[in-house]
Design a protein around this motif. Sequence first.
Motif, short mmCIF file in Angstrom:
data_model
loop_
_atom_site.label_atom_id
_atom_site.label_comp_id
_atom_site.label_asym_id
_atom_site.label_seq_id
_atom_site.Cartn_x
_atom_site.Cartn_y
_atom_site.Cartn_z
N VAL A 18 0.81 -1.26 0.10
CA VAL A 18 -0.02 -0.01 0.08
C VAL A 18 0.89 1.36 0.04
N TRP A 19 1.74 1.41 0.96
CA TRP A 19 2.91 2.40 0.96
C TRP A 19 3.46 2.58 -0.54
N PHE A 20 4.05 1.46 -1.03
CA PHE A 20 4.55 1.80 -2.47
C PHE A 20 3.77 2.01 -3.47
N THR A 21 2.57 1.73 -3.43
CA THR A 21 1.58 2.03 -4.42
C THR A 21 0.98 3.42 -4.22
N MET A 22 0.87 3.88 -3.11
CA MET A 22 0.73 5.41 -2.77
C MET A 22 1.64 6.20 -2.94
N LYS A 23 3.31 5.89 -2.88
CA LYS A 23 4.46 6.79 -3.02
C LYS A 23 4.51 6.61 -4.66
N PHE A 24 4.38 5.44 -5.32
CA PHE A 24 5.20 5.69 -6.39
C PHE A 24 4.14 5.28 -7.71
N ILE A 25 3.31 4.40 -7.42
CA ILE A 25 2.07 4.14 -8.58
C ILE A 25 0.85 5.08 -8.73
N TRP A 26 0.31 5.61 -7.42
CA TRP A 26 -0.90 6.46 -7.37
C TRP A 26 -0.64 7.77 -8.11
N PRO A 27 0.52 8.45 -7.55
CA PRO A 27 0.53 9.80 -7.88
C PRO A 27 0.62 9.96 -9.69
N PRO A 28 1.17 9.29 -10.29
CA PRO A 28 1.33 9.24 -11.77
C PRO A 28 -0.09 8.97 -12.31
N ILE A 29 -0.96 8.05 -11.77
CA ILE A 29 -2.23 7.80 -12.10
C ILE A 29 -3.22 8.91 -11.96
N ALA A 30 -3.00 9.41 -10.80
CA ALA A 30 -3.72 10.41 -10.13
C ALA A 30 -3.59 11.75 -11.37
N LYS A 31 -2.23 12.03 -11.39
CA LYS A 31 -1.80 13.18 -12.39
C LYS A 31 -2.38 12.57 -13.75
N ALA A 32 -2.28 11.68 -14.37
CA ALA A 32 -2.80 11.27 -15.63
C ALA A 32 -4.24 11.56 -15.70
N LEU A 33 -5.21 11.32 -14.64
CA LEU A 33 -6.52 11.32 -14.62
C LEU A 33 -7.02 12.70 -14.62
N ASP A 34 -6.08 13.64 -13.65
CA ASP A 34 -6.25 14.97 -13.59
C ASP A 34 -6.02 15.74 -15.00
N GLU A 35 -4.96 15.33 -15.50
CA GLU A 35 -4.66 16.04 -16.99
C GLU A 35 -5.73 15.75 -18.06
N ARG A 36 -6.11 14.36 -17.89
CA ARG A 36 -7.27 13.84 -18.76
C ARG A 36 -8.53 14.88 -18.42
#
Length: 156
Positions: A18-36
Amino acid sequence: MNINATLFAQAIVFAILVWFTMKFIWPPIAKALDERALKISEGLAASEKAKTELAAANQRVEAELSQSRNEAATRLADAERRAQAVIEEAKARASEEAAKIVAAARQEADQQIVKARETLREEVAALAVKGAEQILRREVNAGVHAELLGRLKTEL
């Protein structure tokens, strides 16, 4: 192995995941979703702006077409009025020319009538002189009797 230790180890591994996902995987996905989401909202805004610009352009086109139609109608009416004026002017000139031709023909006819009368008078005078000559059986001298012959012409 003990079930508690296994459960505890799995909980630690899950927490690390969960920590790894929150730190490294979730921010790019959230950023891509925000950009979209931002691109979609910008696209919708551009679409609305294009619709308003299209409506304004259509209104300008309709106004220009209306103005062009009015100008064309005005020019057509002016051309018709000018053509009518030219026709009326030509008719007036033709009437004047016809009147001049008729007047000239009448004047020429009057001149020919006067000339014919003059010729007829001269012929009648000559016949009268011949007749008088034959009646008198003697020759009448035109030079001597010019005044008498002139009066005879005017009387005839």
